[in-house]
Design an enzyme around this catalytic site. Structure first.
Site, mmCIF file in Angstrom:
data_model
loop_
_atom_site.group_PDB
_atom_site.id
_atom_site.type_symbol
_atom_site.label_atom_id
_atom_site.label_comp_id
_atom_site.label_asym_id
_atom_site.label_seq_id
_atom_site.Cartn_x
_atom_site.Cartn_y
_atom_site.Cartn_z
ATOM 1 N N HIS A 45 39.760 54.133 35.331
ATOM 2 C CA HIS A 45 40.514 52.991 36.153
ATOM 3 C C HIS A 45 40.252 53.023 37.554
ATOM 4 O O HIS A 45 39.676 52.301 38.377
ATOM 5 C CB HIS A 45 41.709 52.704 35.704
ATOM 6 N N HIS A 88 45.152 55.091 44.090
ATOM 7 C CA HIS A 88 46.229 54.355 44.175
ATOM 8 C C HIS A 88 47.279 54.367 43.017
ATOM 9 O O HIS A 88 48.270 53.677 43.194
ATOM 10 C CB HIS A 88 45.399 52.976 44.001
ATOM 11 N N GLU A 102 52.627 56.415 41.986
ATOM 12 C CA GLU A 102 53.258 55.683 40.879
ATOM 13 C C GLU A 102 53.566 56.327 39.456
ATOM 14 O O GLU A 102 54.422 56.440 38.857
ATOM 15 C CB GLU A 102 52.805 54.137 40.423
ATOM 16 N N ASP A 103 52.325 56.957 38.862
ATOM 17 C CA ASP A 103 52.359 57.344 37.505
ATOM 18 C C ASP A 103 52.137 58.872 37.324
ATOM 19 O O ASP A 103 52.089 59.158 36.180
ATOM 20 C CB ASP A 103 51.012 56.566 36.933
ATOM 21 N N ASP A 143 41.939 46.728 42.008
ATOM 22 C CA ASP A 143 42.896 46.976 40.796
ATOM 23 C C ASP A 143 43.165 45.864 39.921
ATOM 24 O O ASP A 143 42.987 46.026 38.829
ATOM 25 C CB ASP A 143 44.155 47.537 41.608
ATOM 26 N N ASP A 169 26.543 18.092 39.842
ATOM 27 C CA ASP A 169 26.080 18.902 40.963
ATOM 28 C C ASP A 169 26.204 20.552 40.193
ATOM 29 O O ASP A 169 26.530 21.252 41.062
ATOM 30 C CB ASP A 169 27.020 18.834 42.229
#
Ligand code: MN
Length: 322
Positions: free
Chosen positions: A58, A82, A86-87, A149, A269
């Site tokens: 990821h 990134h 957080e993780d 992300d 179009d």
């Protein structure tokens, strides 16, 4: 030339390096990218995506998307990192020590936006919009990372539960796509819209996809013939230009069918060309338009001058239907 990889391709860190190498030449920057890659291999070790793949896939994709937008090295490094705050339970001090204050502040900014929860309230949209715009005002790079992300998460949304798919697709359509439009990152906007529609109104998506597929061959011939005629015309007047054919994306067809209440067959179009003129001078654009109108009859009421009257996102061009 390096071919830009798209959804469905496999991307490795070597692909990021190869693409970055086309415009980042400073060896220190490249070394920092490699360091960040080593770092996330350790920090995300053992973690898996919902797809069952190693988690690092990821952030590597996020870095790749950022590199395809030719963002600077700090932004790509922050893209790799990134999800680490957080993780992975990494403290901001640790990251700042390893990668410096600038990159850490970017990662923090992304983490903050990611933690905005979409409320049940009616006004979640306005609220999220406002916060994202505030972040934009602070540092546009945070927004670009967040968009990369979101794009990769949308591409891999099939692994989520249906309710989550719907919720994320709705937010993407209502919050992210309009901001991408405003920022002028068109490729990302188009892909986000199509992916969102796929989950929000799957039947309509499949129907349009099918209709498009059915007449793609025919359409390609028509567009090729149109392009050749326009080329001949412009060449004979010594104009310097780049000519591109444009296929409409599924969501824009969907919108026209709903908004203008037209059937697929009535959308005339679907075949469009773009003539791109180098430089910021408007006069050659009007010259090209004049040549085309002289040779092909324009449809009344379809000419739009977005050079004299730019769109709110500062989009400037001339539109006509012939
Ligand atoms: Mn992420």
């Amino acid at each position: 030339m390096v071919r830009i990889k798209r959804a469905g391709d496999t991307v490795t860190f070597d692909d990021v390096l190869e693409l970055a190498g086309t415009y980042i030449t400073n060896e220190k920057d490249i070394a920092l990218l490699k360091k960040a890659h080593e770092y996330i291999l350790v920090k995300h070790d053992g973690q898996k995506r919902k797809s069952g793949e190693p988690y690092v896939i990821h952030p590597i994709w996020v870095a790749y998307i950022l590199t395809s937008l030719q963002t600077g090295p700090m932004t790509i490094v922050a893209g790799l990192l990134h999800d680490v705050l957080e993780d992975c339970g990494v403290a901001r001090e640790e990251m700042a020590e390893e990668f410096g204050e600038e990159i850490t502040t970017l990662v923090e900014g992304v983490t903050k936006i990611s933690n905005l929860k979409m409320g049940e309230e009616q006004d979640y949209n306005a609220e999220n919009h406002r916060k994202i715009y505030v972040a934009m005002a602070n540092d546009i790079r945070v927004i670009l990372i967040k968009f990369a992300d979101r794009l990769h998460n949308m591409r891999t949304l099939q692994y989520m539960k249906p309710e989550k798919q719907k919720r994320i697709a709705k937010e993407t359509m209502e919050v992210y796509a309009p901001i991408a439009h405003r920022l002028g990152i068109n490729d990302i906007r188009v892909e986000l819209e199509d992916l969102s529609l796929y989950y929000l109104d799957n039947a309509a998506y499949e129907q349009i996809d099918h209709l498009l597929e059915k007449d793609t061959m025919e359409r390609k011939e028509v567009v090729d013939a149109m392009m050749q005629q326009i080329r001949n015309l412009l060449d004979s007047h010594g104009i310097k230009y780049v000519l591109k054919g444009r296929g409409k994306h599924i969501y824009s067809i969907y919108r026209k069918m709903i908004k203008k209440n037209k059937s697929f067959e009535e959308l005339y179009d679907l075949n469009a060309l773009r003539v791109i003129i180098d430089g910021s001078d408007a006069a050659p654009c009007y010259e090209v338009l004049g040549l085309i109108h002289e040779k092909y009859t324009p449809l009344p009421g379809r000419f739009k001058d977005y050079i004299a009257m730019p769109k709110p996102n500062n989009y400037r061009s001339l539109h006509t239907v012939i």
